[in-house]
Design a protein around this motif. Sequence first.
Motif, PDB file in Angstrom:
ATOM      1  N   GLY A 154     -42.560 -10.885  25.324  1.00 25.52           N
ATOM      2  CA  GLY A 154     -41.555 -10.151  24.566  1.00 25.52           C
ATOM      3  C   GLY A 154     -40.607  -9.373  25.454  1.00 25.52           C
ATOM      4  O   GLY A 154     -39.379  -9.429  25.285  1.00 25.52           O
ATOM      5  N   PHE A 155     -41.142  -8.651  26.430  1.00 21.68           N
ATOM      6  CA  PHE A 155     -40.276  -7.873  27.320  1.00 21.68           C
ATOM      7  C   PHE A 155     -39.414  -8.784  28.186  1.00 21.68           C
ATOM      8  O   PHE A 155     -38.250  -8.464  28.458  1.00 21.68           O
ATOM      9  N   ASN A 156     -39.940  -9.913  28.627  1.00 19.71           N
ATOM     10  CA  ASN A 156     -39.135 -10.837  29.427  1.00 19.71           C
ATOM     11  C   ASN A 156     -37.989 -11.435  28.627  1.00 19.71           C
ATOM     12  O   ASN A 156     -36.873 -11.599  29.140  1.00 19.71           O
ATOM     13  N   LEU A 157     -38.246 -11.759  27.370  1.00 25.38           N
ATOM     14  CA  LEU A 157     -37.176 -12.304  26.530  1.00 25.38           C
ATOM     15  C   LEU A 157     -36.092 -11.263  26.286  1.00 25.38           C
ATOM     16  O   LEU A 157     -34.893 -11.578  26.306  1.00 25.38           O
ATOM     17  N   ILE A 158     -36.492 -10.018  26.057  1.00 31.40           N
ATOM     18  CA  ILE A 158     -35.501  -8.954  25.870  1.00 31.40           C
ATOM     19  C   ILE A 158     -34.700  -8.736  27.150  1.00 31.40           C
ATOM     20  O   ILE A 158     -33.478  -8.573  27.125  1.00 31.40           O
ATOM     21  N   GLY A 159     -35.382  -8.736  28.293  1.00 34.97           N
ATOM     22  CA  GLY A 159     -34.689  -8.551  29.564  1.00 34.97           C
ATOM     23  C   GLY A 159     -33.687  -9.652  29.841  1.00 34.97           C
ATOM     24  O   GLY A 159     -32.565  -9.396  30.299  1.00 34.97           O
ATOM     25  N   ASP A 160     -34.065 -10.906  29.551  1.00 35.10           N
ATOM     26  CA  ASP A 160     -33.133 -12.012  29.746  1.00 35.10           C
ATOM     27  C   ASP A 160     -31.928 -11.881  28.813  1.00 35.10           C
ATOM     28  O   ASP A 160     -30.786 -12.168  29.207  1.00 35.10           O
ATOM     29  N   GLY A 161     -32.172 -11.449  27.591  1.00 39.28           N
ATOM     30  CA  GLY A 161     -31.061 -11.259  26.661  1.00 39.28           C
ATOM     31  C   GLY A 161     -30.120 -10.157  27.106  1.00 39.28           C
ATOM     32  O   GLY A 161     -28.894 -10.294  27.039  1.00 39.28           O
ATOM     33  N   LEU A 162     -30.665  -9.031  27.578  1.00 39.65           N
ATOM     34  CA  LEU A 162     -29.821  -7.942  28.083  1.00 39.65           C
ATOM     35  C   LEU A 162     -29.024  -8.384  29.300  1.00 39.65           C
ATOM     36  O   LEU A 162     -27.863  -7.993  29.465  1.00 39.65           O
ATOM     37  N   GLN A 163     -29.623  -9.184  30.150  1.00 42.69           N
ATOM     38  CA  GLN A 163     -28.907  -9.664  31.325  1.00 42.69           C
ATOM     39  C   GLN A 163     -27.735 -10.555  30.925  1.00 42.69           C
ATOM     40  O   GLN A 163     -26.657 -10.485  31.515  1.00 42.69           O
ATOM     41  N   ASP A 164     -27.930 -11.380  29.904  1.00 43.93           N
ATOM     42  CA  ASP A 164     -26.827 -12.221  29.432  1.00 43.93           C
ATOM     43  C   ASP A 164     -25.687 -11.384  28.872  1.00 43.93           C
ATOM     44  O   ASP A 164     -24.510 -11.725  29.024  1.00 43.93           O
ATOM     45  N   VAL A 165     -26.014 -10.258  28.223  1.00 40.89           N
ATOM     46  CA  VAL A 165     -24.991  -9.430  27.600  1.00 40.89           C
ATOM     47  C   VAL A 165     -24.289  -8.536  28.607  1.00 40.89           C
ATOM     48  O   VAL A 165     -23.050  -8.398  28.589  1.00 40.89           O
ATOM     49  N   LEU A 166     -25.049  -7.919  29.520  1.00 41.03           N
ATOM     50  CA  LEU A 166     -24.476  -6.918  30.428  1.00 41.03           C
ATOM     51  C   LEU A 166     -23.886  -7.512  31.696  1.00 41.03           C
ATOM     52  O   LEU A 166     -23.120  -6.830  32.378  1.00 41.03           O
ATOM     53  N   VAL A 201     -31.823  -3.546  32.772  1.00 37.27           N
ATOM     54  CA  VAL A 201     -32.352  -4.903  32.659  1.00 37.27           C
ATOM     55  C   VAL A 201     -33.652  -5.020  33.461  1.00 37.27           C
ATOM     56  O   VAL A 201     -34.656  -5.566  32.974  1.00 37.27           O
ATOM     57  N   MET A 202     -33.639  -4.500  34.669  1.00 42.09           N
ATOM     58  CA  MET A 202     -34.833  -4.554  35.503  1.00 42.09           C
ATOM     59  C   MET A 202     -35.979  -3.772  34.865  1.00 42.09           C
ATOM     60  O   MET A 202     -37.142  -4.186  34.931  1.00 42.09           O
ATOM     61  N   SER A 203     -35.673  -2.637  34.249  1.00 41.55           N
ATOM     62  CA  SER A 203     -36.716  -1.830  33.613  1.00 41.55           C
ATOM     63  C   SER A 203     -37.386  -2.589  32.484  1.00 41.55           C
ATOM     64  O   SER A 203     -38.612  -2.509  32.310  1.00 41.55           O
ATOM     65  N   THR A 204     -36.600  -3.335  31.705  1.00 42.96           N
ATOM     66  CA  THR A 204     -37.181  -4.127  30.628  1.00 42.96           C
ATOM     67  C   THR A 204     -38.158  -5.159  31.169  1.00 42.96           C
ATOM     68  O   THR A 204     -39.257  -5.350  30.625  1.00 42.96           O
ATOM     69  N   LEU A 205     -37.768  -5.816  32.260  1.00 39.53           N
ATOM     70  CA  LEU A 205     -38.662  -6.801  32.868  1.00 39.53           C
ATOM     71  C   LEU A 205     -39.880  -6.132  33.491  1.00 39.53           C
ATOM     72  O   LEU A 205     -40.977  -6.706  33.489  1.00 39.53           O
ATOM     73  N   GLN A 206     -39.704  -4.925  34.016  1.00 43.31           N
ATOM     74  CA  GLN A 206     -40.816  -4.234  34.667  1.00 43.31           C
ATOM     75  C   GLN A 206     -41.880  -3.776  33.672  1.00 43.31           C
ATOM     76  O   GLN A 206     -43.021  -3.536  34.066  1.00 43.31           O
ATOM     77  N   PHE A 207     -41.517  -3.644  32.398  1.00 40.52           N
ATOM     78  CA  PHE A 207     -42.526  -3.296  31.400  1.00 40.52           C
ATOM     79  C   PHE A 207     -43.644  -4.334  31.391  1.00 40.52           C
ATOM     80  O   PHE A 207     -44.829  -3.992  31.333  1.00 40.52           O
ATOM     81  N   GLY A 208     -43.249  -5.608  31.403  1.00 41.11           N
ATOM     82  CA  GLY A 208     -44.268  -6.659  31.416  1.00 41.11           C
ATOM     83  C   GLY A 208     -45.124  -6.610  32.665  1.00 41.11           C
ATOM     84  O   GLY A 208     -46.354  -6.750  32.593  1.00 41.11           O
ATOM     85  N   TRP A 209     -44.491  -6.427  33.828  1.00 43.43           N
ATOM     86  CA  TRP A 209     -45.256  -6.345  35.068  1.00 43.43           C
ATOM     87  C   TRP A 209     -46.182  -5.137  35.070  1.00 43.43           C
ATOM     88  O   TRP A 209     -47.310  -5.204  35.579  1.00 43.43           O
ATOM     89  N   ALA A 210     -45.721  -4.018  34.519  1.00 41.55           N
ATOM     90  CA  ALA A 210     -46.567  -2.817  34.482  1.00 41.55           C
ATOM     91  C   ALA A 210     -47.815  -3.050  33.636  1.00 41.55           C
ATOM     92  O   ALA A 210     -48.912  -2.613  33.996  1.00 41.55           O
ATOM     93  N   ILE A 211     -47.665  -3.749  32.517  1.00 38.87           N
ATOM     94  CA  ILE A 211     -48.828  -4.049  31.672  1.00 38.87           C
ATOM     95  C   ILE A 211     -49.788  -4.966  32.412  1.00 38.87           C
ATOM     96  O   ILE A 211     -51.016  -4.772  32.377  1.00 38.87           O
ATOM     97  N   LEU A 212     -49.262  -5.975  33.101  1.00 37.06           N
ATOM     98  CA  LEU A 212     -50.122  -6.879  33.865  1.00 37.06           C
ATOM     99  C   LEU A 212     -50.864  -6.140  34.976  1.00 37.06           C
ATOM    100  O   LEU A 212     -52.071  -6.351  35.185  1.00 37.06           O
ATOM    101  N   GLU A 213     -50.162  -5.291  35.716  1.00 40.42           N
ATOM    102  CA  GLU A 213     -50.798  -4.579  36.818  1.00 40.42           C
ATOM    103  C   GLU A 213     -51.826  -3.577  36.315  1.00 40.42           C
ATOM    104  O   GLU A 213     -52.902  -3.420  36.915  1.00 40.42           O
ATOM    105  N   ALA A 214     -51.520  -2.904  35.211  1.00 40.29           N
ATOM    106  CA  ALA A 214     -52.489  -1.969  34.641  1.00 40.29           C
ATOM    107  C   ALA A 214     -53.738  -2.697  34.166  1.00 40.29           C
ATOM    108  O   ALA A 214     -54.869  -2.242  34.378  1.00 40.29           O
ATOM    109  N   ALA A 215     -53.547  -3.847  33.522  1.00 40.97           N
ATOM    110  CA  ALA A 215     -54.695  -4.626  33.064  1.00 40.97           C
ATOM    111  C   ALA A 215     -55.512  -5.143  34.243  1.00 40.97           C
ATOM    112  O   ALA A 215     -56.747  -5.184  34.184  1.00 40.97           O
TER     113      ALA A 215
END
Length: 311
Positions: free
Chosen positions: A294-306, A232-246
């Motif tokens: 997109g990555f934040n929405l997926i991460g929130d969904g995975l957190q609800d499921v897991l 779940v954290m990795s999914t959320l970190q994708f968005g942060w990684a894109i922001l930091e790289a940009a």
Amino acid sequence: MAQTQVQTSVSSSAPRVGGSPESGIVALRPPRSERLGEVWHALRRNPTALFGFFLIGVLLVWAAVPSWVAPYEPYGVNFDLEAAPPSWKHPFGADQFGQDILSRVIYGARLDLRIALSAVIVSMVIGTAIGALSAYVGGFSDEISMRGMDILQAFPRFIFAMGIAYAIGPGVSTVIIATAVLNIPGYARLMRSVMLSAKQSQYAMAARSIGANHRVILLRHLVPNCLAPIFVMSTLQFGWAILEAAGLSFIGLGVETSKAEWGAMIQLGFQDFLQGHWWMYTFPGLAIGVAVLGFNLIGDGLQDVLDPRRR
């Protein structure tokens, strides 16, 4: 005698894997995690997660086959289109060199997603290993590891990334290294907290009671049961990684402005900010926003499921 008592007490609650109850053979494996089919079935009932998958799916298509989607060559210079505003032929307009911005945004998805994926994998593997070993070994090693993570987290994230990028020099590899180092402490702390609870579980005590070695206990019984929050954290970190790289590319410490990368495109577009060429930096910025959303929405969904507490 003590070992027999431990096995008997565990056998009443542990799942059996075969044989008769009289045989006393019990499964010393951890409880089964959610199967992929069950996770996907639960995610299908989450409209926000599905919308996140749709957004990321579009970006993945762009990254996989950009030449099929992009209307023009991303590096094709055409000075007749210099700073051309959006039009039917060029929906996102053109930059200072007459390069089609839509095509560059599409090709930029490949580079940005590759940077984010590499950074997340490196930070997840290193941080998870540090956190798991720290929690399992405990004692002085645990104290040293966590104080090291405290030192990394003591610096402001982006300033620390700037220092790493400045020391190594601009480039794609620099962005990956700087972004990965930023996220290692988060994975280490999360894995440590989950591991401290898991190593006191019944299946861990049962494995120790039959003499399983530390490698088997750690890699077979404990780590697999601690990975759900890590994913779940990795999914959320994708968005942060894109922001930091940009961000690193925007200040000139990341990808060169000549390459089709969203942060570099924003930096190139801001050079014409006073001329009112808003399309040069707006559309790459929107691409970053869509990816992070997109990555934040997926991460929130995975957190609800897991997470059983949120079901």
